[in-house]
Motif scaffolding. Structure first.
Motif, short mmCIF file in Angstrom:
data_model
loop_
_atom_site.label_atom_id
_atom_site.label_comp_id
_atom_site.label_asym_id
_atom_site.label_seq_id
_atom_site.Cartn_x
_atom_site.Cartn_y
_atom_site.Cartn_z
N ALA A 1 40.27 50.75 37.22
CA ALA A 1 40.81 49.39 37.20
C ALA A 1 40.76 48.77 38.59
O ALA A 1 40.49 47.56 38.74
CB ALA A 1 42.25 49.42 36.68
N LYS A 2 40.98 49.59 39.62
CA LYS A 2 40.92 49.09 41.00
C LYS A 2 39.50 48.64 41.33
O LYS A 2 39.30 47.62 42.00
CB LYS A 2 41.38 50.18 41.95
CG LYS A 2 41.52 49.72 43.39
CD LYS A 2 42.09 50.82 44.27
CE LYS A 2 42.24 50.35 45.72
NZ LYS A 2 42.79 51.41 46.59
N LYS A 3 38.51 49.40 40.88
CA LYS A 3 37.12 49.03 41.11
C LYS A 3 36.78 47.71 40.42
O LYS A 3 35.98 46.90 40.92
CB LYS A 3 36.18 50.12 40.59
CG LYS A 3 36.17 51.41 41.42
CD LYS A 3 35.25 52.42 40.76
CE LYS A 3 35.15 53.69 41.58
NZ LYS A 3 34.39 53.47 42.86
N LEU A 4 37.40 47.50 39.25
CA LEU A 4 37.11 46.30 38.46
C LEU A 4 38.02 45.13 38.82
O LEU A 4 37.90 44.04 38.26
CB LEU A 4 37.26 46.61 36.96
CG LEU A 4 36.26 47.62 36.40
CD1 LEU A 4 36.67 48.04 35.00
CD2 LEU A 4 34.86 47.03 36.39
N GLU A 5 38.99 45.40 39.72
CA GLU A 5 39.93 44.37 40.17
C GLU A 5 40.72 43.79 39.01
O GLU A 5 40.79 42.56 38.82
CB GLU A 5 39.20 43.27 40.94
CG GLU A 5 38.49 43.76 42.19
CD GLU A 5 37.75 42.66 42.92
OE1 GLU A 5 37.54 41.58 42.29
OE2 GLU A 5 37.38 42.83 44.07
N CYS A 6 41.25 44.68 38.20
CA CYS A 6 42.09 44.25 37.07
C CYS A 6 43.25 45.22 36.92
O CYS A 6 43.29 46.27 37.56
CB CYS A 6 41.29 44.17 35.78
SG CYS A 6 40.79 45.78 35.12
N GLU A 7 44.21 44.86 36.09
CA GLU A 7 45.37 45.71 35.86
C GLU A 7 44.98 46.92 35.00
O GLU A 7 44.09 46.82 34.15
CB GLU A 7 46.48 44.92 35.17
CG GLU A 7 47.05 43.78 36.00
CD GLU A 7 47.79 44.28 37.23
OE1 GLU A 7 48.31 45.41 37.19
OE2 GLU A 7 47.85 43.53 38.23
N ARG A 8 45.70 48.02 35.20
CA ARG A 8 45.43 49.26 34.46
C ARG A 8 45.57 49.05 32.96
O ARG A 8 44.72 49.47 32.17
CB ARG A 8 46.38 50.35 34.94
CG ARG A 8 46.33 51.63 34.12
CD ARG A 8 47.47 52.55 34.50
NE ARG A 8 47.42 53.79 33.74
CZ ARG A 8 47.84 53.93 32.50
NH1 ARG A 8 48.33 52.87 31.86
NH2 ARG A 8 47.77 55.09 31.87
N TYR A 9 46.67 48.38 32.56
CA TYR A 9 46.94 48.22 31.13
C TYR A 9 45.89 47.33 30.46
O TYR A 9 45.57 47.49 29.27
CB TYR A 9 48.35 47.67 30.89
CG TYR A 9 48.50 46.18 31.13
CD1 TYR A 9 48.78 45.68 32.40
CD2 TYR A 9 48.35 45.28 30.09
CE1 TYR A 9 48.91 44.33 32.62
CE2 TYR A 9 48.48 43.91 30.29
CZ TYR A 9 48.75 43.44 31.57
OH TYR A 9 48.88 42.10 31.79
N ILE A 10 45.33 46.38 31.23
CA ILE A 10 44.29 45.50 30.67
C ILE A 10 43.03 46.30 30.38
O ILE A 10 42.41 46.17 29.32
CB ILE A 10 43.98 44.34 31.64
CG1 ILE A 10 45.19 43.39 31.73
CG2 ILE A 10 42.74 43.58 31.18
CD1 ILE A 10 45.00 42.25 32.70
#
Length: 360
Positions: free
Chosen positions: A278-287
């Motif tokens: 999620a960090k690599k994708l720059e989004c929230e974990r739950y998303i």
């Protein structure tokens, strides 16, 4: 699948009207839907093709599937054109002696012949579908609209069972001189079949309402934004701007995720977690978890392991096992243990790595 239920429900309604004698009040319903009973097998085939391979009906190739129904319809045209009073006279004779159902109001072929042919065709379609299901079981298990192989197999068998029961209900009338209206010893098989048919109908309707992800296809998030354009052509409530943005964001995240896995090979990172991804994708974990579960119908770990298994398979095909062991390939793919590697391979391929290697 909706058409299958519509045809089956009309069969139950007409059968009920015949058993109770109320069909005389609506004589034009008698034989009205008979040709459509040939369509259950073809419709089940079309549903399967759409559910597994996303293929639509191609009329210039699929028209032979509709031929039996068309032939019976043409055969029954003289009966359809009869006036109401003649149809009532036929129905009165049938209600006195139900064995006449196979002969009265039929066309060139007796109704009993059509009932047997429908059952034979349905069985042929079932055999073909079972073969296709087993050949496609790995693909179904991995990606196809979230549908489980066993769920599709079960649904196919239940629809076939429904066809067998309905055909049996029709054929059993040939053994009675009058329609069974009480639970006598001679009519017991008839009521058992009617009861069984009712139970199967309830089960199938419950299957649709409580497991819609199995009976209906789920749209691809990357394509959902196209449907928002339809609002311009309607006077209904418009879609909120936030919803469109969310759909576009989801498609963007999934696209980046595929590039990361297939091109950059993130799965080779030992112990890759959903937080790191999620960090690599720059989004929230739950998303990210929600998108993977909704789009691929997999948990994050299963999704990553799928790509790892694909990597090992490709290396086997390249002949890499001549230089490195299977365990070495599994470590290169990102698996942190031999057990995890074997369990994931069996789960996604249905056989062990050694068996796959022997077949390659």
């Amino acid at each position: 699948m909706g058409f299958i239920f519509l045809i089956s429900n009309t069969y139950i309604i007409v059968t009920f009207l015949i058993v109770t004698g109320n069909i005389i009040q609506i004589p034009h319903l008698f034989r009205a839907f008979a040709p459509t009973y040939y369509l259950i097998g073809p419709l089940l085939l079309f549903y399967f093709r759409g559910a597994v391979f996303n293929k639509v009906i191609v009329w210039n190739k699929d028209w032979p599937h509709f031929l039996p129904a068309l032939i019976q319809f043409i055969d029954l045209i003289p009966f359809y054109l009869k006036p109401s009073f003649e149809k009532r006279e036929i129905l009165e004779r049938i209600l006195v002696d139900s064995r006449l159902t196979d002969f009265e109001g039929s066309g060139f072929l007796d109704a009993e012949i059509h009932s047997i042919l429908r059952l034979v065709f349905l069985f042929a379609y079932l055999v073909y579908l079972l073969i296709c299901l087993f050949k496609s079981r790995r693909r179904i298990h991995q990606f196809q609209n979230g549908k489980s192989f066993f769920q599709l197999l079960f649904l196919t068998l239940v629809v076939f069972l429904l066809g067998v029961i309905n055909s049996s209900i029709y054929l059993i009338n040939s053994f009675y001189s009058d329609l069974p209206t009480s639970l006598s010893s001679s009519s017991f098989p008839y009521f058992v079949l009617v009861g069984s048919s009712f139970v199967v109908y309830l089960f199938l309707h419950g299957f649709i309402f409580f497991m819609p992800e199995t009976t209906f296809s789920l749209p691809d998030p990357s394509k959902l934004k196209k449907y928002d354009m339809l609002k311009k052509d309607t006077a209904e409530v418009t879609e909120p701007i936030e919803t469109k943005k969310e759909l576009e964001l989801s498609a963007s995240i999934l696209s980046k995720l595929e590039i990361g896995m297939r091109v950059e090979k993130w799965f080779q990172i030992n112990g890759l977690t959903v937080e790191e991804c999620a960090k690599k994708l720059e989004c929230e974990r739950y998303i990210l978890s929600k998108l993977i579960n909704g789009h691929y119908k997999m948990r994050f770990n299963d999704y990553v392991n799928f790509h790892r298994v694909e990597f090992v398979k490709n290396e086997i095909k390249k002949g890499s096992t001549k230089k490195i062991t299977l365990e070495g390939l599994s470590e290169e793919a990102g698996f942190n243990s031999r057990t995890t590697f074997y369990n994931a391979f069996i789960k996604h391929e249905g056989l062990s790595p050694q068996e796959y290697l022997k077949r390659s």
